[in-house]
Design an enzyme around this catalytic site. Structure first.
Site, PDB file in Angstrom:
ATOM      1  N   GLY A 188       0.822  -1.202   0.000  1.00 39.11           N
ATOM      2  CA  GLY A 188       0.000   0.000   0.000  1.00 39.11           C
ATOM      3  C   GLY A 188       0.852   1.245   0.000  1.00 39.11           C
ATOM      4  N   GLY A 189       0.432   2.255  -0.758  1.00 41.33           N
ATOM      5  CA  GLY A 189       1.204   3.504  -0.806  1.00 41.33           C
ATOM      6  C   GLY A 189       2.602   3.261  -1.328  1.00 41.33           C
ATOM      7  CG  ASP A 190       5.727   5.369   0.570  1.00 41.70           C
ATOM      8  OD1 ASP A 190       4.985   4.827   1.416  1.00 41.70           O
ATOM      9  OD2 ASP A 190       6.448   6.357   0.824  1.00 41.70           O
ATOM     10  CD  GLU A 191       4.228   1.020   4.804  1.00 39.78           C
ATOM     11  OE1 GLU A 191       3.461   0.027   4.886  1.00 39.78           O
ATOM     12  OE2 GLU A 191       4.467   1.784   5.758  1.00 39.78           O
TER      13      GLU A 191
END
Length: 279
Positions: A188-191
């Protein structure tokens, strides 16, 4: 009129009504055989008309030869086979479309639509599967969390399209650096996350985390732009840092947070930490 006269009159009326009802049923019983006879005659007449029509049809086509009849039957059989084959082909195509739709729905539920990597659901499933497999668990299993550094300025400055391109390229680099058999996921996102089995020793995990950071930090060319992001890594090893999937994820996330804080404070140089060490 006395009460006894009223009762006699009532009884007389009831008996008269009963006699009249009995007379009605007797009339119906007398007519029943004639009604039945009429129905039978009607049915016979209908059957005779049917037989007459069949007889006329046979007389009309009595000049047909046996070979003509066989040819007609053969043509009818061929037409039936062609229609059956066409329908079978339609059903096969429909089944194939449904199976493809089911596979797509299954893949969409377990893969990230932007990068094509596994999503967080598939990530958890893979952790559970790995630690429940005796051979993989005994050879060592690690969960690696990766958080991008400097990604938000890319999104804010160059827009979400450039940010998506960065995420796709980072995903490609992580998948290329991951060991054989590892599961790479966008959480999710930048993970991002990895599930690695066959971990020989802690030094191998440290080497992998350094390679991931080095590859992610290479400049990313998007059109005329040359963008750069970094990465912070958190590592959790089964069973030292957690005995189930949720515990390993929490430990890896905590280790990544510790490493990121140490990096921001200037205390960590490589931006990676293991849960048992970070805690």
């Amino acid at each position: 009129m006395s009460a006894s006269d009223q009762r006699r009159q009532q009884e007389t009326g009831e008996s008269a009504g009963a006699r009249s009802a009995g007379t009605g049923w007797r009339r119906i019983g007398a007519l029943a055989p004639w009604l039945l006879l009429g129905i039978v005659l009607f049915a016979v007449d209908m059957r005779l008309e049917l037989f007459e029509r069949l007889y006329e049809a046979t007389r009309t086509y009595e000049a047909w030869q046996l070979d003509e009849v066989l040819s007609l039957l053969l043509c009818a059989g061929i037409v039936a086979l062609v229609m059956l084959g066409f329908r079978t082909r339609q059903l096969s195509r429909e089944i194939a479309r449904r199976e493809a739709a089911e596979r797509l729905a299954h893949d969409s539920a377990r893969h990230d639509p932007l990068t094509g990597l596994a999503n967080s659901r598939r990530f958890r499933e893979e952790i559970r599967s790995t630690i429940s497999h005796p051979e993989k668990a005994s050879s060592g299993c690690a969960v690696i969390y990766i958080d991008l550094d400097g990604f938000k300025p890319v999104n804010d400055t160059h827009g979400h399209a450039a940010g998506d391109s960065v995420l796709v390229e980072v995903a490609r680099r992580i998948a290329q650096a991951a060991p054989k058999g590892a599961t790479v996921a966008r959480l999710g996102g930048d993970e991002f996350g990895l599930v690695v089995s066959g971990v020989g020793n802690p030094e191998a995990l440290l080497f992998l985390s350094q390679r991931l950071q080095r590859d992610i930090a290479k400049p990313i060319e998007i059109g005329s732009l040359l963008l750069t992001v970094g990465a912070t890594v958190g590592i959790a090893v089964f069973p030292d840092d957690g005995s189930d999937a949720d515990a390993l994820i929490v430990s890896a996330d905590h280790a990544m947070y510790i490493a990121k804080r140490a990096k921001s404070d200037g205390l960590g140089r490589n931006g990676a930490a293991r849960a048992s060490v970070a805690s």
